[in-house]
Scaffold this motif. Structure first.
Motif, PDB file in Angstrom:
ATOM      1  N   ASN A  48       0.362  -5.343  -1.922  1.00 28.81           N
ATOM      2  CA  ASN A  48      -0.792  -4.496  -2.197  1.00 28.81           C
ATOM      3  C   ASN A  48      -1.831  -4.618  -1.080  1.00 28.81           C
ATOM      4  O   ASN A  48      -2.346  -3.615  -0.583  1.00 28.81           O
ATOM      5  N   ALA A  49      -2.114  -5.862  -0.666  1.00 29.95           N
ATOM      6  CA  ALA A  49      -3.076  -6.092   0.418  1.00 29.95           C
ATOM      7  C   ALA A  49      -2.567  -5.502   1.724  1.00 29.95           C
ATOM      8  O   ALA A  49      -3.323  -4.892   2.492  1.00 29.95           O
ATOM      9  N   TYR A  50      -1.274  -5.675   1.984  1.00 35.68           N
ATOM     10  CA  TYR A  50      -0.705  -5.170   3.227  1.00 35.68           C
ATOM     11  C   TYR A  50      -0.713  -3.639   3.258  1.00 35.68           C
ATOM     12  O   TYR A  50      -1.033  -3.029   4.279  1.00 35.68           O
ATOM     13  N   ASN A  51      -0.379  -3.014   2.123  1.00 40.65           N
ATOM     14  CA  ASN A  51      -0.370  -1.551   2.067  1.00 40.65           C
ATOM     15  C   ASN A  51      -1.771  -0.984   2.258  1.00 40.65           C
ATOM     16  O   ASN A  51      -1.946   0.047   2.922  1.00 40.65           O
ATOM     17  N   GLN A  52      -2.763  -1.652   1.676  1.00 39.66           N
ATOM     18  CA  GLN A  52      -4.150  -1.209   1.872  1.00 39.66           C
ATOM     19  C   GLN A  52      -4.549  -1.319   3.337  1.00 39.66           C
ATOM     20  O   GLN A  52      -5.199  -0.421   3.886  1.00 39.66           O
ATOM     21  N   PHE A  53      -4.154  -2.411   3.958  1.00 36.96           N
ATOM     22  CA  PHE A  53      -4.462  -2.589   5.373  1.00 36.96           C
ATOM     23  C   PHE A  53      -3.757  -1.541   6.217  1.00 36.96           C
ATOM     24  O   PHE A  53      -4.353  -0.951   7.128  1.00 36.96           O
ATOM     25  N   GLU A  54      -2.487  -1.291   5.945  1.00 35.46           N
ATOM     26  CA  GLU A  54      -1.725  -0.292   6.696  1.00 35.46           C
ATOM     27  C   GLU A  54      -2.376   1.080   6.591  1.00 35.46           C
ATOM     28  O   GLU A  54      -2.443   1.827   7.579  1.00 35.46           O
ATOM     29  N   THR A  55      -2.848   1.424   5.393  1.00 39.04           N
ATOM     30  CA  THR A  55      -3.529   2.705   5.199  1.00 39.04           C
ATOM     31  C   THR A  55      -4.780   2.785   6.069  1.00 39.04           C
ATOM     32  O   THR A  55      -5.041   3.803   6.719  1.00 39.04           O
ATOM     33  N   SER A  56      -5.549   1.686   6.088  1.00 36.43           N
ATOM     34  CA  SER A  56      -6.766   1.651   6.912  1.00 36.43           C
ATOM     35  C   SER A  56      -6.425   1.744   8.393  1.00 36.43           C
ATOM     36  O   SER A  56      -7.111   2.432   9.162  1.00 36.43           O
ATOM     37  N   ARG A  57      -5.378   1.051   8.803  1.00 31.91           N
ATOM     38  CA  ARG A  57      -4.976   1.069  10.204  1.00 31.91           C
ATOM     39  C   ARG A  57      -4.523   2.466  10.621  1.00 31.91           C
ATOM     40  O   ARG A  57      -4.923   2.968  11.676  1.00 31.91           O
ATOM     41  N   ASP A  58      -3.716   3.105   9.795  1.00 30.57           N
ATOM     42  CA  ASP A  58      -3.243   4.455  10.109  1.00 30.57           C
ATOM     43  C   ASP A  58      -4.398   5.443  10.172  1.00 30.57           C
ATOM     44  O   ASP A  58      -4.436   6.324  11.042  1.00 30.57           O
ATOM     45  N   GLN A  59      -5.356   5.287   9.235  1.00 30.34           N
ATOM     46  CA  GLN A  59      -6.505   6.187   9.204  1.00 30.34           C
ATOM     47  C   GLN A  59      -7.380   6.007  10.440  1.00 30.34           C
ATOM     48  O   GLN A  59      -7.861   6.985  11.028  1.00 30.34           O
TER      49      GLN A  59
END
Length: 339
Positions: A48-59
């Motif tokens: 969950n933490a990693y997916n949230q980070f990935e979303t922020s990074r992609d954005q």
């Protein structure tokens, strides 16, 4: 007839052994159950933490690319249009107090036009080659770093390579996927280091503890793994916050560029009308018409300053005082709207 004493002892020992074995079996089952529960919780929390980070990074990367493209389009659009029109006007003199509140020499004007014209040429070259040709995070580099820096190459022929090279040399851009070690600079490894050494994939080997023989030792190992995962989750959360802050600042710069460009295009249209009606000699313009030309010049300077403002330094960190820069430029644009 009484039972033999020895068989009773054997029977008792067997019963005791069975009880001990049963207790160990139960403890083993409980250990296995708890180990699996902890593992599932850790895996879920980490993912969950990693997916949230990935979303922020992609954005963040997407925002940089959008702003980079906007910069190129402004340079190849309104800035280019301004240069083409403004250069035609002869005898420009911004010394009339009714037109300007500060003295600007002809040499200053000529140097300014020459400098932004160089950026116009390079932006046109990049767009002519096609956005798809800007490999290695070049478009993100254009958004994150000032136009002056990104176009610092000696000749226009190296403009695209320069954009890609900056992506590799900027830690955060490299971390976002824009740079490769083969391109030089810090590369992705450097970007990871700058952002706190967070894991780039959820490979914490939790599963190896689930499927291993379940013992008390393995349960203790899972508790140790829990502490490790908590540390990684904290790093991911911190990195996500960094990405969100960068993304928010980029959006603010993009909004400023768009609002400035809108007013700039309006005044370029007014300048074209003045030229069409009064010709190319600045001395023949009325005070109001001279003021229109001067406002164009001031908006061009603001536009240049916005496009040249760097969001990330070479270490991949947000440049300080960006909010004060944005506020000052917004005020300058607002003041010009009243002209």
């Amino acid at each position: 007839m009484p039972l033999p004493f020895i068989p009773l002892i054997v029977a008792g020992a067997a019963a005791a052994s069975a009880a001990v074995a049963g207790k160990k079996g139960y403890d083993s089952y409980q250990n296995m159950k708890e180990t699996k529960q902890i593992a599932e919780q850790l895996e879920s929390r980490y993912k969950n933490a990693y997916n949230q980070f990935e979303t922020s990074r992609d954005q963040t990367n997407s925002n940089f690319e959008e702003y980079g493209l906007l910069k190129l389009e402004i340079l190849d659009g309104s800035i280019k249009d301004f240069v083409n029109e403004f250069k035609q006007i002869k005898n420009v003199n911004f010394s009339n107090k009714a037109v300007t509140d500060e003295f600007v020499t002809n040499q200053d004007i000529e140097q300014f036009v020459l400098n932004i014209e160089k950026q116009v040429v390079k932006a046109g070259q990049v767009l002519t080659a096609g956005v798809a040709s800007i490999a290695g995070g070049g478009l993100a580099a254009m958004g994150a770093v000032g136009a002056t820096t990104t176009f610092a190459a000696a000749s226009t022929g190296t403009a695209i390579a320069t954009l890609s090279g900056i992506a590799a040399q900027n830690a955060t851009l490299a971390f976002l996927g824009g740079g490769a070690l083969s391109a030089g600079g810090l590369g992705i490894a450097g970007g990871t280091m700058v952002l706190g050494g967070i894991a780039l994939a959820p490979a914490l080997a939790i599963g190896s503890l689930i499927f291993a023989s379940t013992t008390e030792k393995k349960l203790h190992e899972m508790y140790a793994k829990k502490a490790e995962v908590n540390t990684e989750v904290e790093k991911l959360s911190a990195a996500k916050n960094v990405m969100n802050q960068i993304s928010s600042t980029t959006n603010s710069m993009k909004d400023l560029a768009e609002s400035t460009n809108k007013l700039f295009m309006d005044y370029i249209y007014k300048m074209k009308s003045v030229i069409s009606q009064k010709g190319l000699d600045f001395r023949n313009y009325s005070t109001e018409e001279q003021s229109i030309i001067h406002t164009n010049y001031k908006l061009a300077i603001i536009m240049r300053d916005v496009l040249n403002t760097t969001i990330l330094d070479e270490k991949g960190q947000l440049v300080g005082n960006l909010q004060s820069v944005i506020t000052a430029k917004k005020k300058a644009v607002t003041d010009l709207k009243g002209n």
